[in-house]
Design a protein around this motif. Structure first.
Motif, short mmCIF file in Angstrom:
data_model
loop_
_atom_site.label_atom_id
_atom_site.label_comp_id
_atom_site.label_asym_id
_atom_site.label_seq_id
_atom_site.Cartn_x
_atom_site.Cartn_y
_atom_site.Cartn_z
N GLU A 35 -30.20 -2.43 3.59
CA GLU A 35 -31.48 -1.75 3.42
C GLU A 35 -31.29 -0.24 3.55
OE1 GLU A 35 -30.66 -3.79 5.99
OE2 GLU A 35 -32.34 -5.06 6.53
N PRO A 36 -32.09 0.54 2.80
CA PRO A 36 -32.01 1.99 2.95
C PRO A 36 -32.45 2.44 4.35
CG PRO A 36 -33.60 1.35 1.23
CD PRO A 36 -33.01 0.11 1.78
N ALA A 37 -33.35 1.69 4.97
CA ALA A 37 -33.80 1.93 6.34
C ALA A 37 -34.28 0.58 6.89
CB ALA A 37 -34.93 2.96 6.38
N PRO A 38 -34.23 0.38 8.20
CA PRO A 38 -34.66 -0.91 8.76
C PRO A 38 -36.08 -1.27 8.30
CG PRO A 38 -33.59 0.41 10.44
CD PRO A 38 -33.74 1.30 9.24
N GLY A 39 -36.21 -2.51 7.85
CA GLY A 39 -37.51 -3.00 7.41
C GLY A 39 -37.85 -2.70 5.97
N GLU A 40 -37.04 -1.87 5.29
CA GLU A 40 -37.28 -1.57 3.88
C GLU A 40 -36.52 -2.59 3.02
OE1 GLU A 40 -36.70 2.40 2.50
OE2 GLU A 40 -37.51 3.27 4.34
N PRO A 41 -37.04 -2.87 1.83
CA PRO A 41 -36.36 -3.85 0.97
C PRO A 41 -34.97 -3.38 0.56
CG PRO A 41 -38.57 -3.37 0.15
CD PRO A 41 -38.27 -2.38 1.25
N ARG A 151 -30.26 -19.77 -5.40
CA ARG A 151 -31.45 -19.79 -6.26
C ARG A 151 -31.06 -19.58 -7.71
NH1 ARG A 151 -34.77 -16.14 -8.61
NH2 ARG A 151 -34.07 -14.32 -7.45
N MET A 152 -30.13 -18.66 -7.94
CA MET A 152 -29.71 -18.38 -9.31
C MET A 152 -29.00 -19.59 -9.93
SD MET A 152 -31.00 -15.47 -9.83
CE MET A 152 -30.39 -15.14 -11.47
N SER A 153 -28.21 -20.30 -9.14
CA SER A 153 -27.50 -21.46 -9.71
C SER A 153 -28.47 -22.56 -10.11
CB SER A 153 -26.45 -21.99 -8.74
OG SER A 153 -27.04 -22.59 -7.62
N SER A 154 -29.64 -22.60 -9.49
CA SER A 154 -30.63 -23.64 -9.84
C SER A 154 -31.33 -23.33 -11.17
CB SER A 154 -31.67 -23.79 -8.73
OG SER A 154 -32.50 -22.66 -8.66
N ILE A 155 -31.16 -22.13 -11.71
CA ILE A 155 -31.77 -21.76 -12.99
C ILE A 155 -31.12 -22.52 -14.13
CG2 ILE A 155 -32.06 -19.86 -14.65
CD1 ILE A 155 -32.52 -18.04 -12.19
N ARG A 156 -29.84 -22.81 -14.01
CA ARG A 156 -29.10 -23.60 -14.99
C ARG A 156 -29.11 -22.99 -16.39
NH1 ARG A 156 -27.64 -28.27 -12.66
NH2 ARG A 156 -28.70 -28.83 -10.75
N GLY A 157 -28.98 -21.68 -16.44
CA GLY A 157 -28.92 -20.96 -17.71
C GLY A 157 -28.21 -19.65 -17.51
N ASP A 158 -27.98 -18.91 -18.57
CA ASP A 158 -27.31 -17.62 -18.50
C ASP A 158 -28.36 -16.53 -18.38
OD1 ASP A 158 -24.76 -18.78 -18.76
OD2 ASP A 158 -25.01 -18.90 -20.93
N THR A 159 -28.56 -16.01 -17.16
CA THR A 159 -29.55 -14.97 -16.92
C THR A 159 -28.97 -13.93 -15.96
OG1 THR A 159 -30.50 -16.07 -14.98
CG2 THR A 159 -31.46 -16.63 -17.12
N ARG A 160 -29.69 -12.84 -15.83
CA ARG A 160 -29.36 -11.84 -14.81
C ARG A 160 -30.63 -11.11 -14.42
NH1 ARG A 160 -24.67 -9.38 -16.17
NH2 ARG A 160 -24.93 -7.88 -14.53
N GLU A 161 -30.65 -10.60 -13.20
CA GLU A 161 -31.82 -9.86 -12.72
C GLU A 161 -31.40 -8.87 -11.65
OE1 GLU A 161 -34.02 -13.37 -11.28
OE2 GLU A 161 -33.93 -12.49 -9.27
N GLU A 162 -32.24 -7.89 -11.44
CA GLU A 162 -32.08 -6.93 -10.36
C GLU A 162 -33.42 -6.76 -9.69
OE1 GLU A 162 -30.23 -3.22 -11.34
OE2 GLU A 162 -28.63 -4.19 -12.47
N GLY A 163 -33.41 -6.37 -8.44
CA GLY A 163 -34.67 -6.18 -7.75
C GLY A 163 -34.44 -5.78 -6.31
N THR A 164 -35.44 -6.05 -5.48
CA THR A 164 -35.34 -5.78 -4.06
C THR A 164 -35.74 -7.04 -3.28
OG1 THR A 164 -37.59 -4.89 -3.97
CG2 THR A 164 -35.79 -3.30 -4.29
N VAL A 165 -35.22 -7.14 -2.08
CA VAL A 165 -35.48 -8.30 -1.24
C VAL A 165 -35.51 -7.83 0.22
CG1 VAL A 165 -33.02 -8.90 -1.08
CG2 VAL A 165 -34.74 -10.67 -0.74
N LEU A 166 -36.40 -8.43 1.01
CA LEU A 166 -36.40 -8.15 2.43
C LEU A 166 -35.34 -9.02 3.11
CD1 LEU A 166 -40.22 -7.88 3.16
CD2 LEU A 166 -38.53 -6.04 3.28
N ILE A 167 -34.59 -8.44 4.03
CA ILE A 167 -33.54 -9.16 4.74
C ILE A 167 -34.14 -9.78 6.00
CG2 ILE A 167 -31.28 -8.97 5.85
CD1 ILE A 167 -31.30 -8.37 2.82
N ASP A 168 -33.97 -11.08 6.15
CA ASP A 168 -34.50 -11.80 7.31
C ASP A 168 -33.55 -11.62 8.49
OD1 ASP A 168 -35.60 -13.51 9.14
OD2 ASP A 168 -35.25 -15.33 7.99
N ARG A 169 -34.01 -10.92 9.50
CA ARG A 169 -33.18 -10.69 10.69
C ARG A 169 -33.70 -11.50 11.88
NH1 ARG A 169 -29.50 -6.84 9.85
NH2 ARG A 169 -29.83 -5.46 8.10
#
Length: 180
Positions: A35-41, A151-169
């Motif tokens: 994360e760029p800072a604690p609590g940020e995606p 999660r990506m392996s469950s898509i069962r196709g050729d895809t790609r994505e980018e984004g942000t996610v909150l880290i569970d601590r």
């Protein structure tokens, strides 16, 4: 290049993971940056394959994180000793020994591609082995990247994505409070 007050370039920690179920079968790969800072995606990149192997998915995650951060010093957290050794030890040795050796190895084109990317970098790469699937969430980036790659392996196709996610601590905090 940005430097810290000590004059040492900052190092971004990024976790990588990949896998498929069954192996070979539909697969996913992912990387998650701290994360760029604690609590940020946190920023992530991920993709899936219609059919692959665990090893290709793990190697692809490393390749993709190197491409995503070409000029930033990185600490790559990984849980696949195979993938790390392929690009830091075995692959360079195979290349030096010649085609008679490396032509018998699996995934060599991808391994050599990653080695070339590493050699072209101007910023350092450090490697940190972490325990996979730690129940106490000791390595929250690894936990997050593992969930994303699954999660990506469950898509069962050729895809790609980018984004942000909150880290569970949360699990880590609960585990360390329980040890006190």
């Amino acid at each position: 290049m940005t430097t810290t007050t000590t004059g040492i370039p900052p190092v971004l920690t990024v976790a990588t993971d990949g896998g498929c179920n069954p192996n070979p079968g539909p697969g996913g790969w992912a990387w998650v940056a701290e994360e760029p800072a604690p609590g940020e995606p946190a920023r992530y990149g991920a993709g899936s394959f219609r059919k692959t192997t665990n090893n290709i998915a793990e190697l692809t995650a490393i390749k993709e994180v190197l491409l995503a951060f070409p000029d930033i010093a990185l600490t790559i957290e990984f849980d696949s000793q195979y993938a790390k050794k392929c690009v830091t030890e075995w692959g360079p040795n195979w290349r030096r020994q010649g085609e008679a050796v490396w032509s018998t190895k699996k995934n060599v084109d991808l391994i050599f591609e990653i080695i070339d990317i590493l050699q072209a970098r101007t910023a350092a790469v450090f490697w940190r082995k972490v325990k996979a699937h730690a129940r106490d969430n000791r390595h929250p980036l690894n936990t997050a990247v593992d969930k994303l790659a699954s999660r990506m392996s469950s898509i069962r196709g050729d895809t790609r994505e980018e984004g942000t996610v909150l880290i569970d601590r949360e699990l880590r905090g609960a585990a360390s409070r329980a040890r006190r």
